[in-house]
Scaffold this motif. Structure first.
Motif, PDB file in Angstrom:
ATOM      1  N   LEU A   1     -72.269  71.394 -91.549  1.00  0.00           N
ATOM      2  CA  LEU A   1     -71.169  72.216 -91.057  1.00  0.00           C
ATOM      3  C   LEU A   1     -71.045  73.519 -91.830  1.00  0.00           C
ATOM      4  CD1 LEU A   1     -68.565  69.381 -90.422  1.00  0.00           C
ATOM      5  CD2 LEU A   1     -69.388  71.000 -88.693  1.00  0.00           C
ATOM      6  N   SER A   2     -71.315  73.471 -93.136  1.00  0.00           N
ATOM      7  CA  SER A   2     -71.202  74.714 -93.909  1.00  0.00           C
ATOM      8  C   SER A   2     -72.303  75.690 -93.485  1.00  0.00           C
ATOM      9  CB  SER A   2     -71.242  74.435 -95.408  1.00  0.00           C
ATOM     10  OG  SER A   2     -72.515  73.961 -95.783  1.00  0.00           O
ATOM     11  N   GLU A   3     -73.477  75.130 -93.152  1.00  0.00           N
ATOM     12  CA  GLU A   3     -74.543  76.006 -92.622  1.00  0.00           C
ATOM     13  C   GLU A   3     -74.117  76.610 -91.291  1.00  0.00           C
ATOM     14  OE1 GLU A   3     -78.470  74.196 -92.277  1.00  0.00           O
ATOM     15  OE2 GLU A   3     -78.216  73.508 -94.355  1.00  0.00           O
ATOM     16  N   ALA A   4     -73.505  75.771 -90.449  1.00  0.00           N
ATOM     17  CA  ALA A   4     -73.054  76.252 -89.147  1.00  0.00           C
ATOM     18  C   ALA A   4     -72.024  77.361 -89.297  1.00  0.00           C
ATOM     19  CB  ALA A   4     -72.479  75.092 -88.339  1.00  0.00           C
ATOM     20  N   VAL A   5     -71.136  77.209 -90.286  1.00  0.00           N
ATOM     21  CA  VAL A   5     -70.122  78.243 -90.525  1.00  0.00           C
ATOM     22  C   VAL A   5     -70.805  79.561 -90.881  1.00  0.00           C
ATOM     23  CG1 VAL A   5     -68.325  79.008 -92.137  1.00  0.00           C
ATOM     24  CG2 VAL A   5     -68.223  76.715 -91.177  1.00  0.00           C
ATOM     25  N   MET A   6     -71.811  79.479 -91.750  1.00  0.00           N
ATOM     26  CA  MET A   6     -72.499  80.710 -92.161  1.00  0.00           C
ATOM     27  C   MET A   6     -73.197  81.372 -90.981  1.00  0.00           C
ATOM     28  SD  MET A   6     -73.872  80.162 -96.008  1.00  0.00           S
ATOM     29  CE  MET A   6     -74.348  78.468 -95.981  1.00  0.00           C
ATOM     30  N   ASP A   7     -73.828  80.548 -90.139  1.00  0.00           N
ATOM     31  CA  ASP A   7     -74.523  81.099 -88.968  1.00  0.00           C
ATOM     32  C   ASP A   7     -73.560  81.702 -87.960  1.00  0.00           C
ATOM     33  OD1 ASP A   7     -76.836  80.325 -90.089  1.00  0.00           O
ATOM     34  OD2 ASP A   7     -77.080  78.493 -88.886  1.00  0.00           O
TER      35      ASP A   7
ATOM     36  N   SER B   1     -70.754  83.331 -88.527  1.00  0.00           N
ATOM     37  CA  SER B   1     -69.784  84.222 -89.161  1.00  0.00           C
ATOM     38  C   SER B   1     -69.270  85.326 -88.223  1.00  0.00           C
ATOM     39  CB  SER B   1     -70.377  84.834 -90.426  1.00  0.00           C
ATOM     40  OG  SER B   1     -71.593  85.454 -90.096  1.00  0.00           O
ATOM     41  N   GLU B   2     -70.019  85.601 -87.149  1.00  0.00           N
ATOM     42  CA  GLU B   2     -69.584  86.652 -86.206  1.00  0.00           C
ATOM     43  C   GLU B   2     -68.580  86.129 -85.182  1.00  0.00           C
ATOM     44  OE1 GLU B   2     -71.298  89.931 -86.413  1.00  0.00           O
ATOM     45  OE2 GLU B   2     -71.668  88.899 -88.318  1.00  0.00           O
ATOM     46  N   ASP B   3     -68.464  84.796 -85.135  1.00  0.00           N
ATOM     47  CA  ASP B   3     -67.665  84.179 -84.076  1.00  0.00           C
ATOM     48  C   ASP B   3     -66.494  83.414 -84.697  1.00  0.00           C
ATOM     49  OD1 ASP B   3     -66.630  82.631 -82.082  1.00  0.00           O
ATOM     50  OD2 ASP B   3     -68.535  81.771 -81.434  1.00  0.00           O
TER      51      ASP B   3
ATOM     52  N   GLU C   1     -63.861  81.981 -83.636  1.00  0.00           N
ATOM     53  CA  GLU C   1     -63.424  80.726 -83.026  1.00  0.00           C
ATOM     54  C   GLU C   1     -64.302  79.568 -83.467  1.00  0.00           C
ATOM     55  OE1 GLU C   1     -62.871  80.609 -78.705  1.00  0.00           O
ATOM     56  OE2 GLU C   1     -61.557  82.352 -79.053  1.00  0.00           O
ATOM     57  N   ALA C   2     -65.624  79.833 -83.500  1.00  0.00           N
ATOM     58  CA  ALA C   2     -66.554  78.789 -83.934  1.00  0.00           C
ATOM     59  C   ALA C   2     -66.331  78.452 -85.401  1.00  0.00           C
ATOM     60  CB  ALA C   2     -67.997  79.236 -83.695  1.00  0.00           C
ATOM     61  N   VAL C   3     -66.083  79.479 -86.199  1.00  0.00           N
ATOM     62  CA  VAL C   3     -65.833  79.247 -87.631  1.00  0.00           C
ATOM     63  C   VAL C   3     -64.635  78.321 -87.796  1.00  0.00           C
ATOM     64  CG1 VAL C   3     -65.045  80.333 -89.780  1.00  0.00           C
ATOM     65  CG2 VAL C   3     -66.895  81.384 -88.454  1.00  0.00           C
ATOM     66  N   GLU C   4     -63.597  78.600 -87.023  1.00  0.00           N
ATOM     67  CA  GLU C   4     -62.391  77.782 -87.128  1.00  0.00           C
ATOM     68  C   GLU C   4     -62.679  76.343 -86.730  1.00  0.00           C
ATOM     69  OE1 GLU C   4     -57.938  77.955 -85.315  1.00  0.00           O
ATOM     70  OE2 GLU C   4     -58.982  79.863 -85.628  1.00  0.00           O
ATOM     71  N   ARG C   5     -63.460  76.182 -85.663  1.00  0.00           N
ATOM     72  CA  ARG C   5     -63.790  74.833 -85.180  1.00  0.00           C
ATOM     73  C   ARG C   5     -64.567  74.069 -86.255  1.00  0.00           C
ATOM     74  NH1 ARG C   5     -66.051  76.422 -80.609  1.00  0.00           N
ATOM     75  NH2 ARG C   5     -68.172  75.873 -81.208  1.00  0.00           N
ATOM     76  N   PHE C   6     -65.596  74.731 -86.813  1.00  0.00           N
ATOM     77  CA  PHE C   6     -66.409  74.066 -87.847  1.00  0.00           C
ATOM     78  C   PHE C   6     -65.577  73.761 -89.088  1.00  0.00           C
ATOM     79  CE2 PHE C   6     -70.163  76.360 -85.776  1.00  0.00           C
ATOM     80  CZ  PHE C   6     -70.492  75.257 -85.008  1.00  0.00           C
ATOM     81  N   ALA C   7     -64.713  74.705 -89.440  1.00  0.00           N
ATOM     82  CA  ALA C   7     -63.879  74.490 -90.630  1.00  0.00           C
ATOM     83  C   ALA C   7     -62.965  73.284 -90.423  1.00  0.00           C
ATOM     84  CB  ALA C   7     -63.063  75.745 -90.943  1.00  0.00           C
ATOM     85  N   GLY C   8     -62.462  73.148 -89.204  1.00  0.00           N
ATOM     86  CA  GLY C   8     -61.606  72.003 -88.894  1.00  0.00           C
ATOM     87  C   GLY C   8     -62.352  70.691 -89.090  1.00  0.00           C
ATOM     88  N   ARG C   9     -63.603  70.692 -88.639  1.00  0.00           N
ATOM     89  CA  ARG C   9     -64.388  69.458 -88.784  1.00  0.00           C
ATOM     90  C   ARG C   9     -64.756  69.215 -90.245  1.00  0.00           C
ATOM     91  NH1 ARG C   9     -68.982  69.607 -84.475  1.00  0.00           N
ATOM     92  NH2 ARG C   9     -69.737  67.950 -85.838  1.00  0.00           N
ATOM     93  N   MET C  10     -64.942  70.303 -90.976  1.00  0.00           N
ATOM     94  CA  MET C  10     -65.208  70.135 -92.411  1.00  0.00           C
ATOM     95  C   MET C  10     -64.027  69.470 -93.097  1.00  0.00           C
ATOM     96  SD  MET C  10     -67.169  73.652 -93.462  1.00  0.00           S
ATOM     97  CE  MET C  10     -67.756  73.123 -95.070  1.00  0.00           C
TER      98      MET C  10
END
Ligand code: ADP
Length: 274
Positions: A56-62, A64-66, A68-77
């Motif tokens: 998930l932390s890798e997904a957050v880094m990838d 970074s431009e989006d 909404e996606a960052v928020e979603r991944f952070a929630g799952r983290m």
């Protein structure tokens, strides 16, 4: 002639000794296997959330431009981190109940306080599922033991009752005194109208990390250690925990504990009189 007679007399003793040694070794080997299984299970259980966090932390880094996606991944983290925290906490609790002698700081503990604490612990979860919790009989009853451990045990049973029940059902906690030849016992029964447990699973649910449905357990934040903790606490207090269940109908977990009797209280107040 005499040597033969002596060895004939010693031989049966010798074979019994060998048998004892073999039994000892088998028991030692069994304990070693249980320990190894436990370490393997712990490692596996830790690896799952840690692996998810790393992905998930890798997904957050990838992403970074989006935002909404960052928020979603952070929630799952956050969910994975919470899971990791509760697993580590339960491991600490388990090791405490296995290593500490609960009777070292034993005291009379009010059952109504234990019940209120257990209900409090699940209030939020029960509320979101509209599960009604009802307690009866606990007033005036006191058990003899380690307050923290007893609270953890009853808390786990009530938490499970709520977790493994559908919405709009009822969880009941009933306490009573039971007379047995060796003195009075306090019985606390936690009854739910939940999914129930099959006869085959009943035998195993008290094992560390055993879960009937690992996916469901994980969803509710379960670690598979709760009932192992309850069983340990009951046994080390000289009590027991038993389960009655009917699949699809519900379950009752019954905790039996020694009552804090008058004799024990006197000993506590005047420890040097005995
Ligand atoms: P968990 O953290 O998974 O709840 P526990 O050790 O508390 O672990 O329980 C082990 C398993 O026993 C659970 O995963 C569940 O399958 C089953 N179980 C425990 N309590 C109940 C209950 N009240 N109703 C149905 N199943 C239960």
């Amino acid at each position: 002639g005499e040597a033969l007679a002596v060895s004939a007399r010693v031989a049966p003793l010798g074979s019994r000794l060998v048998l004892l040694l073999v039994e000892d070794l088998t028991e030692a080997r069994r304990i070693e296997a249980v320990r190894r299984d436990f370490v393997a299970n712990v490692s596996h259980e830790l690896k799952t959330p840690v692996g998810a966090l790393s992905l998930l932390s890798e997904a957050v880094m990838d992403a970074s431009e989006d935002p909404e996606a960052v928020e979603r991944f952070a929630g799952r983290m956050q969910i994975e981190a919470t899971r990791l925290t509760s697993l580590v906490q339960e491991l600490i609790d388990l090791s405490r109940v296995q290593n500490d002698d609960p009777l070292e700081d034993a005291e009379p503990v009010r059952v109504d306080e234990l019940v209120a604490e257990a209900i409090d612990r699940c209030r939020h979860q029960a509320g979101t599922k509209q599960i009604t919790m009802a307690a009866a009989g606990a007033a005036e009853l006191r058990v003899w033991g380690n307050r923290g451990q007893l609270a953890a045990a009853l808390g786990n049973l009530v938490e499970n009752a709520v977790n493994y029940s559908p919405a709009r059902t009822r969880v009941g906690i009933a306490a009573r005194r039971v007379s047995v030849p060796s003195g009075d016992l306090i019985e606390v029964a936690v009854t739910d109208q939940g999914i129930g447990i099959s006869d085959k699973d009943k035998e195993r649910i008290f094992e560390r990390f055993y879960r009937v449905d690992p996916a469901r357990s994980r969803q509710t934040g379960g670690t598979g250690l709760g009932l192992a903790i309850v069983k340990h606490v009951a046994a080390s207090h000289g009590g027991e925990v038993t389960v009655w269940s009917s699949e699809g109908q519900g379950s009752t977990f019954t905790l039996r504990l020694p009552e804090a009797g008058a004799a024990r209280d006197r000993a506590l107040q005047h420890p040097d009189l005995d």
